[in-house]
Each structure stands twice: as C-alpha cells, then as structure tokens.
Design an enzyme around this catalytic site. Structure first.
Site, PDB file in Angstrom:
ATOM      1  N   ARG A   1      -0.606   6.738   3.332  1.00 41.45           N
ATOM      2  CA  ARG A   1      -1.675   5.750   3.150  1.00 41.45           C
ATOM      3  C   ARG A   1      -2.273   5.316   4.484  1.00 41.45           C
ATOM      4  O   ARG A   1      -1.573   5.068   5.444  1.00 41.45           O
ATOM      5  CB  ARG A   1      -1.162   4.533   2.386  1.00 41.45           C
ATOM      6  CG  ARG A   1      -0.234   3.629   3.196  1.00 41.45           C
ATOM      7  CD  ARG A   1       0.267   2.449   2.410  1.00 41.45           C
ATOM      8  NE  ARG A   1      -0.650   1.343   2.422  1.00 41.45           N
ATOM      9  CZ  ARG A   1      -0.329   0.103   2.755  1.00 41.45           C
ATOM     10  NH1 ARG A   1       0.903  -0.201   3.094  1.00 41.45           N
ATOM     11  NH2 ARG A   1      -1.221  -0.841   2.736  1.00 41.45           N
TER      12      ARG A   1
ATOM     13  N   ARG B   1      -7.548  -7.958  11.562  1.00 38.90           N
ATOM     14  CA  ARG B   1      -7.879  -7.313  10.298  1.00 38.90           C
ATOM     15  C   ARG B   1      -8.717  -8.260   9.441  1.00 38.90           C
ATOM     16  O   ARG B   1      -9.236  -9.262   9.916  1.00 38.90           O
ATOM     17  CB  ARG B   1      -6.582  -6.902   9.573  1.00 38.90           C
ATOM     18  CG  ARG B   1      -5.688  -6.033  10.410  1.00 38.90           C
ATOM     19  CD  ARG B   1      -5.335  -4.663   9.956  1.00 38.90           C
ATOM     20  NE  ARG B   1      -5.708  -4.195   8.665  1.00 38.90           N
ATOM     21  CZ  ARG B   1      -4.855  -3.782   7.736  1.00 38.90           C
ATOM     22  NH1 ARG B   1      -3.548  -3.846   7.941  1.00 38.90           N
ATOM     23  NH2 ARG B   1      -5.285  -3.298   6.608  1.00 38.90           N
TER      24      ARG B   1
ATOM     25  N   ASN C   1       9.431  -6.661   7.032  1.00 35.19           N
ATOM     26  CA  ASN C   1       8.011  -6.363   6.971  1.00 35.19           C
ATOM     27  C   ASN C   1       7.621  -6.614   5.523  1.00 35.19           C
ATOM     28  O   ASN C   1       7.776  -5.747   4.666  1.00 35.19           O
ATOM     29  CB  ASN C   1       7.723  -4.915   7.374  1.00 35.19           C
ATOM     30  CG  ASN C   1       6.243  -4.605   7.374  1.00 35.19           C
ATOM     31  OD1 ASN C   1       5.447  -5.321   6.772  1.00 35.19           O
ATOM     32  ND2 ASN C   1       5.871  -3.522   8.022  1.00 35.19           N
TER      33      ASN C   1
ATOM     34  N   PRO D   1       6.130  -4.097  -0.187  1.00 35.59           N
ATOM     35  CA  PRO D   1       5.331  -3.218  -1.032  1.00 35.59           C
ATOM     36  C   PRO D   1       4.491  -2.206  -0.251  1.00 35.59           C
ATOM     37  O   PRO D   1       3.924  -2.519   0.782  1.00 35.59           O
ATOM     38  CB  PRO D   1       4.440  -4.173  -1.827  1.00 35.59           C
ATOM     39  CG  PRO D   1       4.409  -5.428  -1.045  1.00 35.59           C
ATOM     40  CD  PRO D   1       5.727  -5.501  -0.340  1.00 35.59           C
ATOM     41  N   ASN D   2       4.476  -1.016  -0.783  1.00 38.57           N
ATOM     42  CA  ASN D   2       3.674   0.110  -0.301  1.00 38.57           C
ATOM     43  C   ASN D   2       4.150   0.719   1.004  1.00 38.57           C
ATOM     44  O   ASN D   2       3.586   1.705   1.467  1.00 38.57           O
ATOM     45  CB  ASN D   2       2.189  -0.263  -0.201  1.00 38.57           C
ATOM     46  CG  ASN D   2       1.614  -0.630  -1.534  1.00 38.57           C
ATOM     47  OD1 ASN D   2       1.830   0.078  -2.516  1.00 38.57           O
ATOM     48  ND2 ASN D   2       0.931  -1.753  -1.615  1.00 38.57           N
TER      49      ASN D   2
ATOM     50  N   HIS E   1       4.883  -6.525  11.543  1.00 42.64           N
ATOM     51  CA  HIS E   1       3.780  -5.829  10.878  1.00 42.64           C
ATOM     52  C   HIS E   1       3.380  -4.659  11.756  1.00 42.64           C
ATOM     53  O   HIS E   1       3.280  -4.811  12.978  1.00 42.64           O
ATOM     54  CB  HIS E   1       2.585  -6.759  10.660  1.00 42.64           C
ATOM     55  CG  HIS E   1       2.886  -7.861   9.707  1.00 42.64           C
ATOM     56  ND1 HIS E   1       2.833  -7.682   8.341  1.00 42.64           N
ATOM     57  CD2 HIS E   1       3.284  -9.129   9.917  1.00 42.64           C
ATOM     58  CE1 HIS E   1       3.174  -8.821   7.749  1.00 42.64           C
ATOM     59  NE2 HIS E   1       3.467  -9.707   8.682  1.00 42.64           N
TER      60      HIS E   1
ATOM     61  N   ALA F   1       1.983  -6.994   2.089  1.00 44.90           N
ATOM     62  CA  ALA F   1       1.001  -7.924   1.523  1.00 44.90           C
ATOM     63  C   ALA F   1       1.620  -9.245   1.072  1.00 44.90           C
ATOM     64  O   ALA F   1       0.944 -10.274   1.040  1.00 44.90           O
ATOM     65  CB  ALA F   1       0.276  -7.266   0.352  1.00 44.90           C
TER      66      ALA F   1
ATOM     67  N   TYR G   1      -1.849   2.622   9.805  1.00 43.20           N
ATOM     68  CA  TYR G   1      -0.394   2.548   9.795  1.00 43.20           C
ATOM     69  C   TYR G   1       0.305   3.719  10.482  1.00 43.20           C
ATOM     70  O   TYR G   1       1.520   3.713  10.618  1.00 43.20           O
ATOM     71  CB  TYR G   1       0.111   2.415   8.352  1.00 43.20           C
ATOM     72  CG  TYR G   1      -0.439   1.188   7.665  1.00 43.20           C
ATOM     73  CD1 TYR G   1      -0.040  -0.087   8.050  1.00 43.20           C
ATOM     74  CD2 TYR G   1      -1.380   1.298   6.653  1.00 43.20           C
ATOM     75  CE1 TYR G   1      -0.544  -1.212   7.438  1.00 43.20           C
ATOM     76  CE2 TYR G   1      -1.899   0.174   6.031  1.00 43.20           C
ATOM     77  CZ  TYR G   1      -1.479  -1.081   6.425  1.00 43.20           C
ATOM     78  OH  TYR G   1      -1.984  -2.188   5.828  1.00 43.20           O
TER      79      TYR G   1
ATOM     80  N   SER H   1       0.461  -3.100  11.806  1.00 42.40           N
ATOM     81  CA  SER H   1      -0.888  -3.334  12.328  1.00 42.40           C
ATOM     82  C   SER H   1      -0.991  -4.758  12.862  1.00 42.40           C
ATOM     83  O   SER H   1      -0.147  -5.611  12.570  1.00 42.40           O
ATOM     84  CB  SER H   1      -1.925  -3.116  11.224  1.00 42.40           C
ATOM     85  OG  SER H   1      -1.814  -4.118  10.229  1.00 42.40           O
TER      86      SER H   1
ATOM     87  N   GLU I   1       9.886 -11.329  11.491  1.00 39.37           N
ATOM     88  CA  GLU I   1       8.875 -10.628  10.692  1.00 39.37           C
ATOM     89  C   GLU I   1       8.118  -9.653  11.576  1.00 39.37           C
ATOM     90  O   GLU I   1       7.788  -9.973  12.717  1.00 39.37           O
ATOM     91  CB  GLU I   1       7.897 -11.651  10.090  1.00 39.37           C
ATOM     92  CG  GLU I   1       6.816 -11.022   9.249  1.00 39.37           C
ATOM     93  CD  GLU I   1       6.007 -12.060   8.493  1.00 39.37           C
ATOM     94  OE1 GLU I   1       6.610 -12.953   7.866  1.00 39.37           O
ATOM     95  OE2 GLU I   1       4.774 -11.973   8.540  1.00 39.37           O
TER      96      GLU I   1
ATOM     97  N   ASP J   1      10.609 -19.248   0.839  1.00 42.55           N
ATOM     98  CA  ASP J   1      11.719 -20.112   0.422  1.00 42.55           C
ATOM     99  C   ASP J   1      13.065 -19.406   0.556  1.00 42.55           C
ATOM    100  O   ASP J   1      14.054 -20.017   0.956  1.00 42.55           O
ATOM    101  CB  ASP J   1      11.520 -20.595  -1.013  1.00 42.55           C
ATOM    102  CG  ASP J   1      10.426 -21.650  -1.134  1.00 42.55           C
ATOM    103  OD1 ASP J   1       9.992 -22.191  -0.099  1.00 42.55           O
ATOM    104  OD2 ASP J   1      10.016 -21.930  -2.281  1.00 42.55           O
TER     105      ASP J   1
END
Length: 146
Positions: free
Chosen positions: A18, A105, A72, A10-11, A98, A75, A23, A100, A96, A85
């Site tokens: 943003r 954070r 990624n 998301p986002n 990220h 949230a 980011y 940032s 995975e 799962d």
C-alpha cells in the site's frame, strides 16, 4: 533480558503493497526481521491487529509480561480513546511511532489522540522510527528515568 511488545495497528499488514511512496517498500515482516537482527539485547514480541478492541486487549494483557511497548496505532491514533485509555491504564512505558510524518499530511492525520498517553512520539523516519523507539525504551525508560 527486557521484553518489548511491538504493536502494529490497522493496515500495517499491507506494508510493502500500500502507498509505497508514503510508507516505503518494506513489508511488516521485513521490518520485524531488521529489528530482531539489530536488538539482540532485548526480547522482541510482535503483534499486528486490524481490530481496535483486540489492540486494547493486547495492551491490557501486557501487564506483568512486557517491560515496554512500541505502538504504531495507524489510523486509530487519530481517534481511539479506547486505545488511549488502555495505554493510560498500564504502568509500562509506551512510545508511539508513525512511518510517515503525520504533521506533514492531511489535516485529520495531524493529531494523535493516543500519543497523549505515551512517553513520546516518533514520526516520519520510516522503519527507523521503530529502532529509535526501542533505543529510547532501552536508554531512557529502562535506564531508570520514567
């Protein structure tokens, strides 16, 4: 040729707009172009979704199609048992990332539930995290180590 699915949550479609101070100014499309240019020895496939269930479905649909996944989860990494799962349900290495440093954070961002199902996590290197994750898949996971 190995096939790698890159899932963005998301986002991440709003990158470049943003919170640039966190980011960066690259868009998701910019990042995808960098990856395509850098990795000519693998086939890269890109997916971005804002809906948790669609990301879960995409992971499930990866069986037999992809050799590795870079995710990624945005949230969702902090609370999505459903994505965890799904990752645990497939026999495909998942890394995975990220953009940032989630450990530097807000407190609620410092735990990744989804990382528990992944081979590893890369956090805090901006778009270079995707490069690191793809290299890890190529050199560690595809090289015979699991």
């Amino acid at each position: 040729m190995k096939k790698i699915l890159i899932i963005n949550g998301p986002n991440l479609n709003l990158l470049g707009v943003r919170e640039k101070e966190i980011y960066g100014s690259l868009t998701l499309n910019d990042i995808n172009k960098i990856l395509i240019k850098k990795f000519k020895n693998v086939s890269l496939y890109f997916y971005q979704g804002n809906i948790e269930g669609e990301i879960v479905s995409k992971i499930g649909e990866s069986i037999g199609k992809y050799d590795g996944i870079v995710i990624n989860p945005g949230a969702y990494s902090h609370y999505s048992i459903a994505i965890l799962d799904a990752i645990r349900s497939i026999d495909i290495p998942v890394i995975e990332i990220h953009l940032s440093n989630i450990y530097n954070r807000e407190e609620y961002r410092r735990k990744s539930v989804t990382a528990q199902g992944c081979k590893g996590i890369i956090s805090g290197f901006g778009y270079y995290g995707y490069i690191m994750a793809i290299n890890a898949l190529i050199n560690k996971c595809f090289g015979g180590e699991r």
